[in-house]
Design an enzyme around this catalytic site. Structure first.
Site, PDB file in Angstrom:
ATOM      1  N   GLY A  17       0.836  -1.202   0.000  1.00  0.00           N
ATOM      2  CA  GLY A  17       0.000   0.000   0.000  1.00  0.00           C
ATOM      3  C   GLY A  17       0.864   1.243   0.000  1.00  0.00           C
ATOM      4  O   GLY A  17       1.891   1.295   0.681  1.00  0.00           O
ATOM      5  N   ALA A  18       0.451   2.243  -0.792  1.00  0.00           N
ATOM      6  CA  ALA A  18       1.267   3.449  -0.934  1.00  0.00           C
ATOM      7  C   ALA A  18       0.445   4.706  -0.683  1.00  0.00           C
ATOM      8  O   ALA A  18       0.605   5.712  -1.354  1.00  0.00           O
ATOM      9  CB  ALA A  18       1.904   3.488  -2.324  1.00  0.00           C
ATOM     10  N   GLY A  20      -0.814   7.445   2.561  1.00  0.00           N
ATOM     11  CA  GLY A  20      -0.019   8.240   3.501  1.00  0.00           C
ATOM     12  C   GLY A  20       0.787   7.394   4.464  1.00  0.00           C
ATOM     13  O   GLY A  20       1.983   7.637   4.681  1.00  0.00           O
ATOM     14  N   ALA A  21       0.156   6.363   5.051  1.00  0.00           N
ATOM     15  CA  ALA A  21       0.859   5.529   6.034  1.00  0.00           C
ATOM     16  C   ALA A  21       1.906   4.655   5.348  1.00  0.00           C
ATOM     17  O   ALA A  21       3.032   4.520   5.831  1.00  0.00           O
ATOM     18  CB  ALA A  21      -0.142   4.666   6.804  1.00  0.00           C
ATOM     19  N   GLY A  22       1.532   4.063   4.216  1.00  0.00           N
ATOM     20  CA  GLY A  22       2.471   3.200   3.493  1.00  0.00           C
ATOM     21  C   GLY A  22       3.694   3.965   3.023  1.00  0.00           C
ATOM     22  O   GLY A  22       4.830   3.489   3.154  1.00  0.00           O
ATOM     23  N   HIS A 245     -19.508  10.073   7.828  1.00  0.00           N
ATOM     24  CA  HIS A 245     -19.176  11.507   7.754  1.00  0.00           C
ATOM     25  C   HIS A 245     -20.491  12.253   7.576  1.00  0.00           C
ATOM     26  O   HIS A 245     -21.312  11.872   6.750  1.00  0.00           O
ATOM     27  CB  HIS A 245     -18.246  11.781   6.564  1.00  0.00           C
ATOM     28  CG  HIS A 245     -17.569  13.115   6.641  1.00  0.00           C
ATOM     29  ND1 HIS A 245     -18.264  14.293   6.521  1.00  0.00           N
ATOM     30  CD2 HIS A 245     -16.279  13.465   6.852  1.00  0.00           C
ATOM     31  CE1 HIS A 245     -17.415  15.312   6.650  1.00  0.00           C
ATOM     32  NE2 HIS A 245     -16.208  14.825   6.852  1.00  0.00           N
ATOM     33  N   THR A 257     -15.524  18.287   2.913  1.00  0.00           N
ATOM     34  CA  THR A 257     -14.723  18.295   4.136  1.00  0.00           C
ATOM     35  C   THR A 257     -15.397  19.010   5.302  1.00  0.00           C
ATOM     36  O   THR A 257     -16.147  19.967   5.116  1.00  0.00           O
ATOM     37  CB  THR A 257     -13.349  18.953   3.889  1.00  0.00           C
ATOM     38  OG1 THR A 257     -12.680  19.091   5.142  1.00  0.00           O
ATOM     39  CG2 THR A 257     -13.497  20.352   3.297  1.00  0.00           C
ATOM     40  N   ARG A 289     -18.083  13.761  14.807  1.00  0.00           N
ATOM     41  CA  ARG A 289     -18.803  13.300  13.615  1.00  0.00           C
ATOM     42  C   ARG A 289     -19.959  12.360  13.908  1.00  0.00           C
ATOM     43  O   ARG A 289     -21.006  12.447  13.274  1.00  0.00           O
ATOM     44  CB  ARG A 289     -17.823  12.620  12.650  1.00  0.00           C
ATOM     45  CG  ARG A 289     -16.905  13.616  12.010  1.00  0.00           C
ATOM     46  CD  ARG A 289     -15.924  12.978  11.069  1.00  0.00           C
ATOM     47  NE  ARG A 289     -15.119  14.026  10.441  1.00  0.00           N
ATOM     48  CZ  ARG A 289     -14.066  13.784   9.693  1.00  0.00           C
ATOM     49  NH1 ARG A 289     -13.675  12.535   9.485  1.00  0.00           N
ATOM     50  NH2 ARG A 289     -13.392  14.779   9.149  1.00  0.00           N
ATOM     51  N   HIS A 356     -17.497   6.706   5.901  1.00  0.00           N
ATOM     52  CA  HIS A 356     -16.284   7.480   5.647  1.00  0.00           C
ATOM     53  C   HIS A 356     -15.012   6.822   6.179  1.00  0.00           C
ATOM     54  O   HIS A 356     -13.953   6.951   5.590  1.00  0.00           O
ATOM     55  CB  HIS A 356     -16.447   8.858   6.288  1.00  0.00           C
ATOM     56  CG  HIS A 356     -15.259   9.770   6.114  1.00  0.00           C
ATOM     57  ND1 HIS A 356     -14.798  10.147   4.867  1.00  0.00           N
ATOM     58  CD2 HIS A 356     -14.457  10.386   7.015  1.00  0.00           C
ATOM     59  CE1 HIS A 356     -13.758  10.963   5.020  1.00  0.00           C
ATOM     60  NE2 HIS A 356     -13.513  11.107   6.308  1.00  0.00           N
TER      61      HIS A 356
END
Length: 600
Positions: A17-18, A20-22, A245, A257, A289, A356
Site C-alpha cells: 500500500g502506498a 499516507g501511512a504506506g 461523515h 470536508t 462526527r 467514511h
C-alpha cells in the site's frame, strides 16, 4: 491447478500500500538504509489519501493557545473512551514533530500572514480539556491536504531509493512457523506472479468503505489487508465502529470536508433552522462526527429533511466571502458544482451522512506491530507483521475518530513503524527463503477464483452485501436490524463459493481483481455486523437504540473477530488505560481523561 511460475524478490521490508501511512513507513525504512519495497495496486499518488481534504491535526499553537494534552483529551473524548491511552498519548505528543517533518519534506501548507502553517477549526477539537472555546489545530493545504502530503512523500521515497512495484495486487501473506515472512502478488499489467520474501511485511492497505453502498471511499478501498490477515487466522479488532461523515454529497456520497464547517459553514433543515444548536449548544456544527451524523438522521426521521423526498439536509456556505471560499475551499466549490450542480456562493449543498472511515482493523500496538492476542497475553506480538493507517487499529480512534486525526495517524504511526522496524530487524540475518507450501496455497486459491464458474456474478453479490450493510449496520442500529443483518450476511458470505468469473485471462483482468477484492471485503463486512450485534451498548459510532447508554462496566473493551468462511468467533481484550508518561514526568493528569458523559 495450472502451474504458475513466479519470480522471487528479497527485501528487508515489504510495504503493501502506498497511501499516507504506506509511504511514510516506506520513506522511514529507506532512510535507515533498510532495503525497502513498496507494493501497490494503484499508482502511489492515486491512493485514497489523495482524497483527504481538511487537514492534519497537531497542536502547533499557530493560531492561539494549544498543547498536546488538550489534543489528547479531545482524542480520548472523541474515541468515547475506547481508545488506548498509550497510543493516544503517542499520537498527540508526536504530532507537531511529524507535521514539521512534513513541512521540511516539502508539503506546501497554506500560510498565515506571518508565514506559519495555517490551522483551521475542526469538529471535536477544543481548548482547556473541553471546557474552552474551539481550537484551530488542523493544519491545512487549502482543501487538498492529503493530495499535498501524498505527492511529497512519494517524491521523498524515490529520493531515498525505495523500490516501487506499481499495479501489483497482493494475494496472500506467507506465514512460516508463526511469523510473517512475505507476501504473494499478481502483477496486473502482464499477469505474472511475484513472491516477496522479507524480514518484515507492513500492511498499509486502507479501509473497507466499499463494504457499504454509499461511501466517500474510492472503489479501491476493499479492506485487502484485513482480508489477508483473516485468512491467515489472525483476528480483526473493533470492527463494529464505522464512521459516517456528516456531509457526503446527496446522491454520490462524494466528500465535503469538515473544513467547510471549520471555515464557518453550517447545517440547516427544511425550516431553515440551524438545528445543531439544539443538540450541541456549545460546539454546534463542530461537534464530533458520530454526534452530527446522528442529529441529521434524527431531523430527517422527524420529517424536517429537505428536497422532494425530505431525505437529506443543507450545508450553507453562501454567507462566506467568495474570496475566502476560493482560497480555503477551492476543491469543495468544484465538487459541489460537479456532483450536485450547485454554486456554493449562491445556494446550499445537499448532504447526507455517508460511510467514511473504519475505526476498526488489524490490532496493533502503538509501534504498528500486529497483535495475536491470547487469553493470557492480550498484547502478544505476531512477528514479522505490521499494520499502519486505516488498515490498523492501534487503537488511537476508539469508537469514533476526530476529523483530521486520520492524516496525523498515518504519518505518526507510519513513522513509528519505521522506527520500530529499524530496532527489530536483524540486518545481518538471512532474508527468509521461499515457503513453497504457502505460496502454492495462495496460488491455489487464486486459481480457484480465476476459474470460478458458479451462478452469481461478482457485481450482483457485491451489491447485495453493500445494500445489506447500508440497511442493517447504519447510523442507528437495533437488536432487530442487527440480528437480521447477521443472518443475511451469513447467507451472502456463503455465496462466495458460487461466484462466476467470466474473464479467465491474467492481464488487466478487472473481473478477477474485483472478485479478489470482494473476497477481502466480505470478512471485513461480516466481522462488522457480527461484532455490532454482540455489543449491547451505545458508544461512539455504534449507536444502539435498544441500549442508548454507554456501559463502561461491561463494554469498555476491544472486540476481536476471527473469521472463517461465513463463521465469526468473538472474544475481547482490555483497553490500555496506562499512559506512556506519568503525571510527575510531564504526562497528562489521568483525572482529566476519566470517563464521563460525552457532551458537545
Amino acid at each position: 491447478m495450472a502451474a504458475y511460475k513466479y519470480e522471487t524478490h528479497e527485501y528487508d521490508v515489504v510495504v503493501v500500500g502506498a497511501g499516507g501511512a504506506g509511504l511514510r513507513a516506506t520513506l522511514g525504512m529507506a532512510e535507515q538504509g533498510l532495503r525497502t519495497a513498496c507494493v501497490t495496486k494503484v499508482f502511489p499518488t492515486r491512493s485514497h489519501t489523495v482524497a483527504a481534504q481538511g487537514g492534519i491535526a497537531a497542536s502547533l499553537s499557530n493560531m492561539g493557545p494549544d498543547n498536546w494534552q488538550w489534543h489528547m483529551y479531545d482524542t480520548v473524548k472523541g474515541s468515547d473512551w475506547l481508545g488506548d491511552t498509550d497510543a493516544m498519548e503517542y499520537l498527540a505528543r508526536e504530532a507537531p514533530k511529524a507535521v514539521y517533518e512534513l513541512e521540511h519534506y516539502g508539503v506546501p501548507f497554506s500560510r498565515t500572514e506571518e508565514g506559519k502553517i495555517y490551522q483551521r477549526p475542526f469538529g471535536g477539537h477544543t481548548t482547556e480539556f473541553g471546557e474552552g472555546p474551539p481550537v484551530q489545530r488542523t493544519c491545512a493545504a487549502a482543501d487538498r491536504t492529503g493530495h499535498a502530503i501524498l505527492h511529497t512523500l512519494y517524491g521523498q521515497s524515490l529520493k531515498e531509493k525505495a523500490e516501487f512495484f506499481i499495479e501489483y495486487f497482493a494475494l496472500d501473506l506467507i506465514i512460516t512457523d508463526g511469523a510473517c515472512t512475505g507476501v504473494v502478488c499478481w502483477k496486473l499489467d502482464d499477469g505474472t506472479i511475484h513472491v516477496f520474501n522479507a524480514k518484515m511485511v507492513v500492511l498499509a492497505t486502507g479501509g473497507y468503505g466499499r463494504a457499504y453502498f454509499s461511501a466517500t471511499s474510492a472503489h479501491t478501498c476493499t479492506g485487502d489487508g484485513g482480508g489477508m490477515v483473516a485468512r491467515a487466522g489472525l483476528p480483526l479488532q473493533d470492527m463494529e465502529f464505522v464512521q459516517f461523515h456528516p456531509t457526503g454529497i446527496y446522491g454520490s456520497g462524494c466528500l465535503i470536508t469538515e473544513g467547510a464547517r471549520g471555515e464557518g459553514g453550517y447545517l440547516t433543515n427544511s425550516e431553515g433552522e440551524r438545528f445543531m444548536e439544539r443538540y450541541a449548544p456549545t460546539y454546534k456544527d463542530l461537534a464530533s462526527r458520530d454526534v452530527v451524523s446522528r442529529c441529521i438522521t434524527i431531523e430527517i426521521r422527524e420529517g424536517r429533511g429537505v428536497g422532494p423526498h425530505k431525505d437529506h439536509m443543507h450545508l450553507n456556505l453562501m454567507h462566506l466571502p467568495p474570496e475566502s471560499l476560493a482560497e480555503r475551499l477551492p476543491g469543495i466549490s468544484e465538487s459541489a458544482k460537479i456532483f450536485a450542480g450547485v454554486d456554493v456562493t449562491r445556494e446550499p449543498i445537499p448532504i447526507l451522512p455517508t460511510v467514511h472511515y473504519n475505526m476498526g482493523g488489524i490490532p496493533t500496538n502503538y509501534w504498528g506491530e500486529v497483535l495475536n492476542p491470547t487469553q493470557d497475553n492480550p498484547d502478544q506480538v505476531f512477528p514479522g507483521l505490521m499494520a499502519v493507517g486505516e488498515a490498523g487499529c492501534a487503537s488511537v480512534h476508539g469508537a469514533n475518530r476526530l476529523g483530521s486525526n486520520s492524516l496525523i495517524d498515518l504519518v505518526v504511526f507510519g513513522r513509528a513503524a519505521a522506527i520500530r522496524a529499524g530496532q527489530v530487524i536483524d540486518r545481518e540475518a538471512q532474508i527468509p527463503t521461499t515457503n513453497k507450501e504457502q505460496v502454492d496455497k495462495a496460488l491455489d486459491r487464486f486459481d480457484r477464483i480465476r476459474n470460478a464458474d458458479g451462478s452469481v456474478s461478482t457485481a450482483d453479490l457485491r451489491l447485495e452485501m453493500q445494500r445489506t450493510m447500508q440497511a442493517d449496520a447504519a447510523v442507528f442500529r437495533t437488536d432487530k436490524t442487527l440480528a437480521e443483518g447477521v443472518d443475511k450476511m451469513r447467507v451472502i458470505a456463503g455465496k462466495l463459493s458460487d461466484l462466476k468469473v467470466t474473464d479467465r485471462s491474467l492481464i488487466w483482468n478487472s473481473d478477477l481483481m474485483e472478485t479478489l477484492e470482494l473476497t477481502n471485503l466480505m470478512p471485513n463486512a461480516l466481522a462488522t455486523i457480527v461484532a455490532a450485534e454482540a455489543r449491547k451498548e451505545s458508544r461512539g459510532a455504534h449507536a444502539h437504540e435498544d441500549y442508548p447508554e454507554r456501559d463502561d462496566a461491561n463494554w469498555r473493551k476491544h472486540s476481536l473477530a476471527w473469521i472463517e468462511g461465513n463463521d465469526v468467533k468473538l472474544a475481547y481484550r482490555p483497553v490500555h488505560l496506562e499512559p506512556l508518561t506519568r503525571q510527575d514526568e510531564g504526562g497528562i493528569d489521568l483525572k482529566k481523561i476519566a470517563p464521563k458523559a460525552r457532551v458537545y
